[in-house]
Enzyme design. Structure first.
Site: not given
Ligand code: IPM
Ligand code: MG
Length: 366
Positions: A141, A192, A224, A248, A252
């Site tokens: 970000y 990751k 993942d 983020d 959700d």
């Protein structure tokens, strides 16, 4: 001493849900003696329209002075054409970064009354209680270089940089371990590391600091796989810690398991516990100004504010209890409505929580 609270309603459904949170705070003032001094300011698209900046200096100044900030949401289609530096989201990102709010706590709790609303089997989500800890002021970000440039052959190239310093990983890691220590003692760090060196470092630092938290079990998981596990068997998680962007996305994702994204609050904290509190949902422009938005994430954000910045744990519990009562009594906004319950609008939902708070007073007095 009274607590200085700054309200930043923002765009879309932000002002509607913050208005209900304000009702709750006023009720806490009147009924439970909460001492607050409340001010308001602009952020996001409305601020850009009024003064050409998504984060006006005046707002930043008030935010610095405040003990805690309650934000609604920012953004909307009318500002999408703007240069990224002037978009509403930049206001929120600037606030997080300038105030050093590096720790984003996103609890995902499935209220028993909403288990049937989840697209996942009710058995998979009943009792779900995850604390997602998202790093908030670093990673892709904020990393540089960034931007869109034109190469010599005329082709355009987009660049963002995923970068974390060891100290940034360590401070969010230590907070996540400490939180896990107050819960079931299970921490899953999401990365990751099989592809991205930056998160290989993330994994190493998490393993190193785990030695200082013998009561917490640390597990590493690729992002993942974590996304898959969150919809396959979400109850396996207690506390999760991850990077800004993975957090983020995964927050959700887990919100759907709880029944509705309209239910989830968040706290963004600095090293001293000062915080910005906001629902994890966005400005939802498609339902703005229709009086149907769910204000419970905003109201539950007030509960988080009471707990983490104002140290009013009892009042935080009362607000959470009141929300639970309203749901159990069958009142639902459109996003959490199911057959057999009573559909209410934003305003009425706020009123229901306030009346439940009044009943709390009576019960506690008797
Ligand atoms: C969130 C939002 C923000 C983010 C946007 C509005 C900048 O999606 O708080 O999750 O990406 O952090
Ligand atoms: Mg988000």
């Amino acid at each position: 001493m009274s607590h200085k609270i700054l309200l930043l309603p923002g765009d879309g459904i932000g002002p509607e849900v913050v208005a209900e949170a304000l009702k709750v705070m006023q009720c806490l003032e009147e009924k439970f003696g909460l001492a607050v001094e409340i001010q308001g300011a602009m952020i996001g698209g409305c601020a850009y329209d009024a003064c050409g900046k998504p984060l006006p200096d005046e707002t930043m100044h008030l935010a610095q002075e405040a003990d805690a900030i309650l934000l609604g949401a920012v953004g909307g289609p009318q500002w999408e054409h703007l240069d990224i530096s002037r978009r509403p989201e930049k206001g929120l990102l600037g606030l997080r970064s300038d105030l050093g709010l590096f720790a984003n706590l996103r609890p995902a709790v499935c209220y028993p009354a909403l288990a049937d609303k989840s697209p996942l089997n009710a058995e998979l989500v009943k009792g779900l209680d995850i604390m997602m800890v998202r790093e908030l002021t670093g990673g892709i970000y904020f990393g540089t270089p960034r931007g869109i440039r034109t190469l010599e052959n005329g082709e355009r190239q987009g660049i963002n940089t995923l970068v974390y310093n060891e100290s940034e990983i360590e401070r969010i890691g230590r907070l996540a371990f400490a939180i896990a220590g107050t819960r079931k003692g299970q921490l899953v760090s999401v990365d990751k590391a099989n592809v991205l060196e930056c998160t290989e470092l993330w994994r190493d630092v998490m393993s190193e600091i785990s030695k200082d938290y013998p009561d917490v079990t640390l597990q590493h998981m690729y992002v993942d796989n974590a996304a898959m596990q969150l919809v396959r068997a979400p109850k396996q998680f207690d506390v999760m810690v991850t990077t800004n962007m993975f957090g983020d996305i995964l927050s959700d994702c887990v919100s759907v398991a709880t029944g509705s994204i309209g239910m989830l609050p968040s706290a963004s904290l600095d090293a001293a516990g000062k915080g910005l509190y906001e629902p994890i949902h966005g400005s939802a422009p498609d339902i703005a100004c229709r009086g149907i938005a769910n204000p419970l994430a905003s109201i539950l954000s007030v509960a988080m504010m009471l707990r983490y910045s104002l140290h009013e744990t009892k009042l935080a519990e009362i607000v959470e209890y009141a929300v639970d009562r309203v749901l159990q009594n069958g009142y639902r906004t459109a996003d959490i409505f199911i057959e057999g319950t009573t559909e209410v609008g934003t305003d009425e939902m706020g009123d229901k929580v306030v009346s439940a708070l009044h009943q709390c007073t009576l019960r506690r007095a008797s």
